[in-house]
Design an enzyme around this catalytic site. Structure first.
Site, PDB file in Angstrom:
ATOM      1  N   SER A 133      15.509   4.516  74.167  1.00 34.15           N
ATOM      2  CA  SER A 133      16.117   5.230  73.020  1.00 34.15           C
ATOM      3  C   SER A 133      17.282   5.949  73.577  1.00 34.15           C
ATOM      4  O   SER A 133      18.167   5.268  74.237  1.00 34.15           O
ATOM      5  CB  SER A 133      14.841   6.074  72.589  1.00 34.15           C
ATOM      6  OG  SER A 133      15.249   6.690  71.186  1.00 34.15           O
ATOM      7  N   ASP A 187      12.611   1.398  68.015  1.00 34.05           N
ATOM      8  CA  ASP A 187      12.559   2.309  69.368  1.00 34.05           C
ATOM      9  C   ASP A 187      11.569   2.088  70.340  1.00 34.05           C
ATOM     10  O   ASP A 187      10.780   1.959  70.040  1.00 34.05           O
ATOM     11  CB  ASP A 187      12.413   3.766  68.572  1.00 34.05           C
ATOM     12  CG  ASP A 187      13.042   5.009  69.397  1.00 34.05           C
ATOM     13  OD1 ASP A 187      12.482   4.940  70.563  1.00 34.05           O
ATOM     14  OD2 ASP A 187      13.664   5.685  68.730  1.00 34.05           O
TER      15      ASP A 187
END
Length: 262
Positions: free
Chosen positions: A42, A154
């Site tokens: 991320s 993510d």
């Protein structure tokens, strides 16, 4: 030294808190501690990618100070996400000069989550921008990214801290930086906060059942920073610097054990 140990950094997810990773790079540069491999999840993937193409910490710090949510978030009405991600893609393309993994100065691994199969995906080749865009795709906020027939979201959903990934790249010394281990009570202001905080809490529970197999774990004190408070970049970067300086004796000791003098 010809046979010095290879150093790998594992950079965690954590939204705005992840700006602390810049502080880690600042201190490592000042202390002449080399970085040979980077694995990121991320925000860790985003900062790791920019550093891997050769942007020094001072440039990353300047970007963190000058770029706000209005530069990165383009709101949309969609069934798959409320932010299109096009602005971030454009910024990433500009900063990375459209490079691929094959072009970068420091070998990089980026983790994402296959939302269809519920499996972890480690990206080490192809365009940098699409890989980073996939790893930062918070479910419900950003639409998933199509990558080689997969739908990716993510990386923090399954792997907040990619320690094994950087070790598998060939790192002799693995230093992990986790900005989400100590989550403090924080104010929830919007949907982004709700979803991101939920992912962080899940990630913390996943990590609780897994031993972090890093040689050293750095924990910047950013738990009180809201996940969307990118305007607190100075506070986060400073926390990263402080955390890195606190463990410098341990870093030097690790390297000396392996025959390298910083």
């Amino acid at each position: 030294m010809k046979n010095r140990p290879k150093i790998g950094l594992a950079l965690s997810s954590g939204a705005a808190r992840g700006l602390a990773h810049i502080g880690i790079f600042k201190v490592f540069e000042e202390e002449n501690i080399p970085v040979d491999y980077i694995a990121g999840s991320s925000i860790g993937a985003l900062i790791g990618a920019l550093y891997s193409v050769g942007l020094p910490s001072k440039v990353l710090e300047g970007l963190a100070f000058s770029l706000g949510r209005k530069h990165m978030f383009d709101w949309q009405l969609s069934r798959l996400g409320v932010i299109s991600g096009k602005k971030i893609e454009d910024i990433l393309n500009l900063l990375t000069k459209g490079q691929s993994f094959a072009d970068i100065k420091i070998p990089l691994a980026i983790v994402a989550t296959d939302i269809n199969e519920g499996s972890l995906v480690v990206i080490k080749e192809g365009p940098l921008t699409s890989a980073v865009r996939a790893s930062i795709s918070v479910p419900g906020i950003f639409p998933p990214v199509k990558h080689e027939g997969r739908m990716l979201v993510d990386g923090g959903v399954l792997c907040r801290l990619p320690v094994n990934e950087v070790k598998e790249m060939g790192a002799d010394v693995v230093i992990a930086v986790d900005v989400g281990l100590h989550i403090k009570k924080t104010t929830i202001n919007n949907l982004f906060d709700v979803i991101s905080q939920t992912i962080d809490i899940m990630g913390k529970e996943i990590m609780a059942n897994n031993i972090v197999k890093a040689d050293l774990l750095i924990l910047p004190d950013v738990g009180s920073v809201s996940l969307t408070h990118f305007q607190k970049s100075e506070e986060c970067i400073q926390a990263g610097e402080e955390a890195a300086r606190k463990v410098l004796p341990e870093v030097e000791s690790l390297l000396k054990e392996r025959g390298y003098i910083v």
